[in-house]
Design a protein around this motif. Sequence first.
Motif, PDB file in Angstrom:
ATOM      1  N   TYR A 259       2.907  -0.502   7.126  1.00 30.24           N
ATOM      2  CA  TYR A 259       3.568   0.044   8.380  1.00 30.24           C
ATOM      3  C   TYR A 259       3.665   1.648   8.321  1.00 30.24           C
ATOM      4  CZ  TYR A 259       6.290   1.635  12.300  1.00 30.24           C
ATOM      5  OH  TYR A 259       6.797   2.093  13.378  1.00 30.24           O
ATOM      6  N   GLU A 260       4.044   2.035   7.423  1.00 29.44           N
ATOM      7  CA  GLU A 260       4.403   3.611   7.295  1.00 29.44           C
ATOM      8  C   GLU A 260       3.186   4.374   6.985  1.00 29.44           C
ATOM      9  OE1 GLU A 260       7.035   3.916   3.924  1.00 29.44           O
ATOM     10  OE2 GLU A 260       8.951   3.221   5.124  1.00 29.44           O
TER      11      GLU A 260
ATOM     12  N   ASP B 261       9.019  -3.108  10.517  1.00 29.53           N
ATOM     13  CA  ASP B 261       8.692  -3.133   8.967  1.00 29.53           C
ATOM     14  C   ASP B 261       7.586  -4.213   8.557  1.00 29.53           C
ATOM     15  OD1 ASP B 261       9.742  -0.626   8.848  1.00 29.53           O
ATOM     16  OD2 ASP B 261      11.612  -1.445   7.759  1.00 29.53           O
TER      17      ASP B 261
ATOM     18  N   ARG C  60       6.406  -2.949   4.606  1.00 30.59           N
ATOM     19  CA  ARG C  60       6.689  -1.580   5.194  1.00 30.59           C
ATOM     20  C   ARG C  60       6.098  -0.596   4.932  1.00 30.59           C
ATOM     21  NH1 ARG C  60       9.350   1.664   2.466  1.00 30.59           N
ATOM     22  NH2 ARG C  60      10.002   0.255   0.869  1.00 30.59           N
TER      23      ARG C  60
END
Lengths: 419, 236
Positions: free
Chosen positions: A403-404, A366, A400
């Motif tokens: 990253y998503e 993340d 995070r």
Amino acid sequence: MTLNRRNFLGVAAGTAAALSAPMVMGQGRPRVVVVGGGAGGATAARYLAKDSDGAIDVTLVEPTRSYYTCFFSNLYIGGFREIDSLAHSYGGLAASGVNVVHDWAVGIDRDARTVSLAGGGVLPYDRLILAPGIDFVDGSVPGWDVSAQNAMPHAYKGGSQTELLKAQIMAMPEGGLFAMVAPPNPYRCPPGPYERISMVAHLLKANNPTAKILLIDPKDKYSKQALFEEGWQNHYPGMIDRIGPDFGAANVEVNPVDMTVTIDGTVEKVDACNVIPAQKAGRICELAGITEGNWVPVSGHTMQSRLDENIHVLGDATNQGDMPKSGFSANSQAKVAAMAVRGALTGSRVFPAKFSNTCWSLIATDDGVKVGATYEATDEKIAKVDGFISQTGENPDLRRVTYEESIGWYAGITSDMFG
Amino acid sequence: MRAVAIAVFFWIALSASGGAEQEAREIGDARRGETIFRQCADCHQVGSDAKDRVGPHLNGIFGRKAAANDGFGYSDGIVRAANDGLVWDLRRLDAYLENPKALVSGTRMNFRGLAEPRDRADVLAYLRGFSDNPSDIPEAQPTARPREVELSPEILAIVGDAEYGEYLSSECTGCHQRDGGYDGIPSITQWSAEDFMIAMQAYKRKIRPHPVMQMMAGRLSDEEIAALAAYFGTIE
């Protein structure tokens, strides 16, 4: 500026269309051969077939039946992706009308405008698109050549090499030493070696926490350096040592039999070693005689070779200006080339070239960062317009989400490439 | 229009020069804002007894991260904007009140917006009285705002060249899936042309916070944004 560029393009496209028109009428559908089925080639083939609605005969030459993306292969090493999730078939391209030939292109006759294949076939073309990616420069890391790649994998082309490197890291003895010899500029995926260091550290932290990582880097500085250094300090303190050129990293030699690395005369025994050599355009470009130095100079307006206007070259193999060598860049360049080729062969409208690139890197669970820019074509090169980079000290939520977002991008670009 | 409104109704306290031009001012007439806020009060409460109702309560809204009110079920649109870094400063609140959908696609706030800059300023001046943090200093964030270009009706009236839009769309589909799939990057298909243009103009003007989208939209001309809107309107 914009008007000038449009005018220039309009004239160029008009001229090309006029030249190719008689041939088109004489021989039926114009033929485009694309060599290389990665981010550049697959995208170009798909867009040409899709947008020309059958008016262009598109053949893709690609030796592998299953394509493993090099992008996201570090996430496999870190344990964030399964290897199968990086594999893609060419069925979608075939379904969109591309004639997919699984073979090696081994020669190009620029006068006859043909591509010869290892299997013996000969493919004539009106326009050729070369997207072969990279090959390695012989002798750039003394002691290493392609015959040593099982002892010291490069893992810089997706697939079996990536799996091999991960297996070797997992087999390291407790407290062992992993070394990477990083490449000199320019090379594929500027943050790639450093994301890989992060992912190796992540893997070792979970499985072999007393192991050490030695990064031998011939460059003074590198992509996203502040972000990686901050992340390594936060997530993997004391685990990673980087040796730069000031401590002899430009004078490195490896011995794949003894598993040693010699840095400026000092011998280090290593348990796993990732050698990423200096790089050059895929060999077919040399065979075509369109390289200058290690790369192929191209016009940013159309991605045409500066030495042969019937050949467009995409992605890592090119020397185009400011864009980094990345899958994202190749995908972006492919659309410009597909538009230009279609314009030249069918007289469809031609628009000013626009390019963009974003590279996401994962540092730890993340903890994603990114860098990106937009580009335009000038007569000299592809020139950067605007850009951004993640900042140090960003809050964990944003990392995070970054990253998503990269996962979303992977789904997006692979569906853009393969349909 | 807006510049005139600012000159008449806002006291200009400070005008910084340099790259990011920021001005801080009294926001507006809070008493008049209280009256205008009545149309919001069916859904939003403020004050010591304020609770979440149809919409979240608005105490402390200035400087609050979007979707930060624990326990309230926000729309996916607001949650995504929050993930992109949306914080309710004066500029974002003003943009949201002007046209909620322009700032946040998929917001549930069913409100046509306040077209008059003065009305928005007065409502925000009223709401400002219920925000204690940061302390009530008009020169500081979140009341400071950069000078912005107003989105004119002429821009919204541009008829896009869908064929050019199709070419330009190939830049979008390196990340956004053309079939509308969603795996971490939002779907951009099946939007009305106007929603699309407003969203892209909001990125171009850096009202929406996402850095990649600010960069991508930032170099598109008004005609190119209209071309994209026209193209995306044609696909299923």
